[in-house]
Each structure stands twice: as C-alpha cells, then as structure tokens.
Enzyme design. Structure first.
Site, PDB file in Angstrom:
ATOM      1  CG  ASN A 116      38.822  41.258  37.533  1.00 39.80           C
ATOM      2  OD1 ASN A 116      38.145  41.643  38.498  1.00 39.80           O
ATOM      3  ND2 ASN A 116      40.146  41.108  37.599  1.00 39.80           N
ATOM      4  CG  PHE A 120      37.042  42.555  46.857  1.00 42.62           C
ATOM      5  CD1 PHE A 120      37.959  42.044  45.963  1.00 42.62           C
ATOM      6  CD2 PHE A 120      37.501  43.437  47.828  1.00 42.62           C
ATOM      7  CE1 PHE A 120      39.308  42.392  46.035  1.00 42.62           C
ATOM      8  CE2 PHE A 120      38.847  43.796  47.910  1.00 42.62           C
ATOM      9  CZ  PHE A 120      39.746  43.273  47.004  1.00 42.62           C
ATOM     10  CB  SER A 181      41.494  44.653  44.182  1.00 43.75           C
ATOM     11  OG  SER A 181      40.459  44.773  43.220  1.00 43.75           O
ATOM     12  CG  ASN A 183      38.314  45.798  39.839  1.00 40.19           C
ATOM     13  OD1 ASN A 183      38.414  46.650  38.961  1.00 40.19           O
ATOM     14  ND2 ASN A 183      38.810  44.573  39.703  1.00 40.19           N
ATOM     15  CB  THR A 184      37.482  47.859  46.441  1.00 35.00           C
ATOM     16  OG1 THR A 184      36.942  46.545  46.248  1.00 35.00           O
ATOM     17  CG2 THR A 184      36.857  48.481  47.679  1.00 35.00           C
ATOM     18  CE  LYS A 215      47.485  39.128  44.053  1.00 35.52           C
ATOM     19  NZ  LYS A 215      46.480  38.100  43.650  1.00 35.52           N
ATOM     20  CG  ASN A 244      45.635  42.378  42.629  1.00 35.90           C
ATOM     21  OD1 ASN A 244      44.939  41.946  41.722  1.00 35.90           O
ATOM     22  ND2 ASN A 244      45.197  42.458  43.881  1.00 35.90           N
TER      23      ASN A 244
END
Length: 356
Positions: A116, A120, A181, A183-184, A215, A244
């Site tokens: 994915n 966010f 994450s 993805n940022t 996390k 994560n």
C-alpha cells in the site's frame, strides 16, 4: 466459505474498492443494534483467561485490529462485535488530506501480502473526534494512531502531532505516534533519536494521562531499534508497536513480481520473520518495563501464540483479515482459549515472555 468468495469474486476487483465496500457494510451494521449486539454476543471474547491489563487499560483479548483498516473510526463497534479485543483507528492527521493518487493498494495473493501507498488518507482529527464522542452501545477498546500532515514541514512536525493528540486524547484509550509509514516523504527520518525525543516529549505533554506508544519500522537497523527502546523508557511511554510495513521485498514469489514492483509498504506473511525478530530484540532490551505490541505477518493462532511467548503484551493483525475473512479474530480467540488451558495457563499474562 469466505476463502471461496475471495478466490472467485473479491480478488477480481480493485483492492481499495473492496475495502471501501467493506467499510460501508460495517457502517450499516454499526447502526443496526439488534444485529450488532447479536454478533457481539456470539463472537466477542468472553473468556476471563484472555483478558489483558496493559498501561492501565483492560483488554478482553490480546488480539486486536491494527491501524489502517478503519482510518476514520467509522465502524469500531462493528469490528469489536466480530471479536477484536481492541481496534486501533487511523492513521489520522491533524488536518484532513486525500492521500496519494490511486491506484495505491495492491494484493499479492500468492504471498498473502499487500502493498500500500495510501499516504495517510483521512478526514482529519476533528472529524474523528465527533465520531468517537458518540455514545456506544458496545464496549470497545479504541486506540488512535496519529501521523504527520503531509504539507507540514519537518521542523513543525512535533506541533502537528501534538495538535492531533490534544484533540483526540480525551476520546482514546491509548494514542500511537506513527513515525514509521514509508508513504509520507521524510516521515521515517523522525525515528532518529535526536528528532524523536522532542517530538515525543511534546506529544506526551499534549496527550495528558492518555497512554502514549510509538510505532516503528521493521527496516530500522538494530542499533536504531535499541535507541528508540531506550528513549521510550526514558520518556515514560506506555509502549512500542513493532512493526509497520516494510519497504523491502525479500521473500516474495516471482508470481507476484508486478505487485512487488509497486512503491509502498509491504505487509503480510513476508514480514513475519523480521517483525518477530524486532519483537525479541525489544523484549531483550526493555524486559517488562514497556508494553510491546507485535504486528506484522500475523496470520493465525500459531503466530499470536509465538508473539505472546516472545514478550508481546498485545498482538495485532490486519492483512490476515483480508485473506481469512470476518471470523478471523473469533477463530483466533477461540483457539487461544483452548490452547491456554491445554498448556496449563490460567491467563495470557502467565505466558507473556516465557520464550525469548
């Protein structure tokens, strides 16, 4: 039945489309009290031996749903009715944002994994506050996972996280700072101790008495994991969630080369080994001074059992539900109850950390 439905129907449709349809169905379920309560009576964990007490919160089962599924706290009661001992919502940011362009969610069915790059996507902290403030007809432990708003520069990240924490803390059983994450852009840089210390200090102040966890990513080098663990103890955090998604692609089959080539975080079975390795390292470093929440590659009862023995206070899953269906948590709780008794344990707490 679900596996047949998935193999013949669901896998043929876009993953994010199916996800949104599932959320809609759960939201409908959430407003039909008779059905919701009936499911809760049938599927929710009731065995006293499964109960866990962690950072001042009572959990009916150690097995919960990880962040990422219910990003906006739309259906927490319905999820609890299906047997999850807690539901972690989010990741939510202080300000609403659309996330990354679609497509951004990909199944790797052969490897029972998902990639994915959602970014966010969420309706923002204030919208979540309104939802969590509503009266509930079912008991449910709710954790809130908070992240950085994408447009906020790194030097203002602590203030951004603290803003979300201050709004949501009164409505959360615990809060999680997500700095892991992939993805940022730049988010994972915040895991470095020199940046993480002031961030966590400010968020902890904003959270007040609400337990705060952090996390971390599975891709951290071992010395960096140790540094985060030491910092969490130093600052008096409630715990660490490990781990994560990963940016690595090790262990994937050739059959999934197209999905593996997509940018984003990988979750599911390929993450199992590293997630367990990180858990064991954290347990060796902090012992029982912190609650450890293990997530990543958790598919079945054996995985939950192994994580508890390795020192996890709580265990979470997400990708496993995509492949196992809505009765996944109920089956794990039922199996865990039976196995506890077979091994002579009167509670989950007795077995945590017995094998490290």
């Amino acid at each position: 039945m679900y596996r047949l439905l998935f193999a013949q129907v669901l896998r043929r449709y876009d993953a994010e489309t199916v996800h949104h349809l599932t959320l809609r169905a759960l939201r409908v379920l959430s407003v039909v009290p008779v059905v919701k309560r009936g499911l809760y009576r049938s599927l929710a964990p009731r065995d006293e031996a499964l109960r866990v007490h962690a950072f001042g919160v009572h959990f009916p089962s150690p097995f919960g749903l990880a962040a990422g599924f219910d990003k906006d706290a739309a259906c927490v009661e319905a999820l609890a009715a299906f047997g999850f001992g807690h539901v972690e919502v989010g990741t939510v940011t202080a300000h609403a944002q659309p996330g990354n362009p679609k497509p951004r969610l990909f199944r790797l069915v052969t490897d029972r994994a998902i990639v994915n790059r959602m970014g966010f996507n969420n309706l923002g902290a204030q919208r979540m506050v309104r939802r969590l403030a509503r009266p509930r007809s079912l008991p449910v432990v709710v954790g809130v996972n908070i992240g950085k708003t994408k447009v906020i520069p790194e030097e203002l990240a602590a203030r951004d996280y603290a803003s979300a924490a201050a709004r949501l803390a009164p409505f959360a059983d615990y809060l999680v700072v997500n700095v892991s994450s992939p993805n940022t852009p730049g988010l994972r840089d915040l895991q470095a101790a020199e940046l993480l210390r002031p961030l966590l200090t400010e968020v902890r102040r904003a959270a007040g008495r609400t337990p705060l966890l952090v996390k971390i990513a599975p891709d951290l080098a071992d010395p960096a994991i140790d540094a985060v663990a030491d910092l969490a103890v130093e600052l008096g955090l409630a715990g660490v969630i490990a781990t994560n998604t990963t940016i690595g692609r090790e262990g994937l089959s050739k059959a999934e080369s197209a999905g593996a080539a997509e940018a984003g975080g990988l979750s599911g079975r390929p993450l199992k080994s590293r997630s367990l390795e990180v858990l064991r390292r954290l347990r060796a470093r902090v012992g029982d001074r912190l609650a450890l929440v293990s997530v990543g590659g958790v598919e079945d009862l054996d995985d939950v059992w192994e994580r508890l023995l390795a020192g996890a206070t709580l265990v979470q899953g997400y990708t496993g539900m995509i492949y196992e269906g809505p009765l996944w948590a109920w089956r794990i709780n039922r199996g865990l109850s039976r196995r506890l008794r077979r091994h002579g344990y009167s509670s989950v707490a007795e077995m945590v950390g017995r094998v490290t």
